[in-house]
Design a protein around this motif. Structure first.
Motif, mmCIF file in Angstrom:
data_model
loop_
_atom_site.group_PDB
_atom_site.id
_atom_site.type_symbol
_atom_site.label_atom_id
_atom_site.label_comp_id
_atom_site.label_asym_id
_atom_site.label_seq_id
_atom_site.Cartn_x
_atom_site.Cartn_y
_atom_site.Cartn_z
ATOM 1 N N THR A 39 0.830 -1.207 0.000
ATOM 2 C CA THR A 39 0.000 0.000 0.000
ATOM 3 C C THR A 39 0.861 1.253 0.000
ATOM 4 O O THR A 39 0.568 2.211 -0.722
ATOM 5 N N SER A 56 -6.222 3.375 1.229
ATOM 6 C CA SER A 56 -6.167 1.961 0.907
ATOM 7 C C SER A 56 -7.562 1.458 0.564
ATOM 8 O O SER A 56 -8.519 1.737 1.282
ATOM 9 N N THR A 58 -8.634 -1.518 0.861
ATOM 10 C CA THR A 58 -8.811 -2.830 1.462
ATOM 11 C C THR A 58 -10.277 -3.157 1.711
ATOM 12 O O THR A 58 -10.744 -4.241 1.398
ATOM 13 N N ASP A 76 -7.571 -3.597 -4.264
ATOM 14 C CA ASP A 76 -6.956 -4.444 -3.246
ATOM 15 C C ASP A 76 -7.764 -5.733 -3.179
ATOM 16 O O ASP A 76 -8.953 -5.709 -2.858
ATOM 17 N N TYR A 78 -7.244 -8.316 -1.188
ATOM 18 C CA TYR A 78 -7.041 -9.026 0.079
ATOM 19 C C TYR A 78 -8.333 -9.636 0.618
ATOM 20 O O TYR A 78 -8.359 -10.780 1.041
ATOM 21 N N GLU A 105 -3.175 -4.590 -5.525
ATOM 22 C CA GLU A 105 -2.508 -5.227 -4.396
ATOM 23 C C GLU A 105 -3.062 -6.637 -4.226
ATOM 24 O O GLU A 105 -4.226 -6.879 -4.485
#
Length: 144
Positions: A39, A56, A58, A76, A78, A105
């Protein structure tokens, strides 16, 4: 493949220099363990591309920014639990932009063959060497 072992300031300088080289359409695909600095590296790229405030993605999965050079997307993966999560985020529509710039990411959560062949790809594997240093393995794939 390029391998870079660098402290924070050196990594920051590398990002600044590399940001000038990004040609659209392009995606920067980052992988690495939690807390490795993915990040932060994206935030540095965004800053060098003229984005003043970045966050971010996320929890949102996707953030979109507008810079002088055009739209920049930051994804992202994740929290991705299924293909439906990815589909509902509008992820695949991002590749319809002829001059897109995309940072992803946790890109290693998807197989490499899903990325569009006609986009330039920069794979960056980030790992911690120490609290203040990172190892970056950079691989370029320039398209067909």
């Amino acid at each position: 493949m390029k391998l870079l072992h660098a402290h924070k300031d050196e990594t920051r300088k590398w990002v600044r220099d590399f940001a000038r080289e990004l040609k659209r359409p392009c995606m920067v695909l980052l992988s690495g363990e939690l807390g490795a600095g993915k990040t932060q590296i994206v935030k540095w790229f965004l800053e060098d591309l003229g984005v003043k405030d970045s966050a971010s993605p996320t929890f949102a999965i996707h953030q979109e920014y507008t810079a002088k050079s055009g739209v920049i997307d930051h994804v992202d993966l994740y929290r991705l639990k299924s293909d439906a999560d990815l589909e509902s985020s509008g992820f695949w529509d991002l590749f319809k932009q002829p001059d897109g710039l995309l940072f992803v990411e946790w890109a290693d959560r998807l197989p490499e063959d899903v990325w569009p062949a006609d986009w330039k790809k920069i794979f960056i594997a980030v790992s911690k060497s120490s609290d203040e240093a990172r190892k970056l393995e950079v691989r370029l794939q320039l398209g067909p």
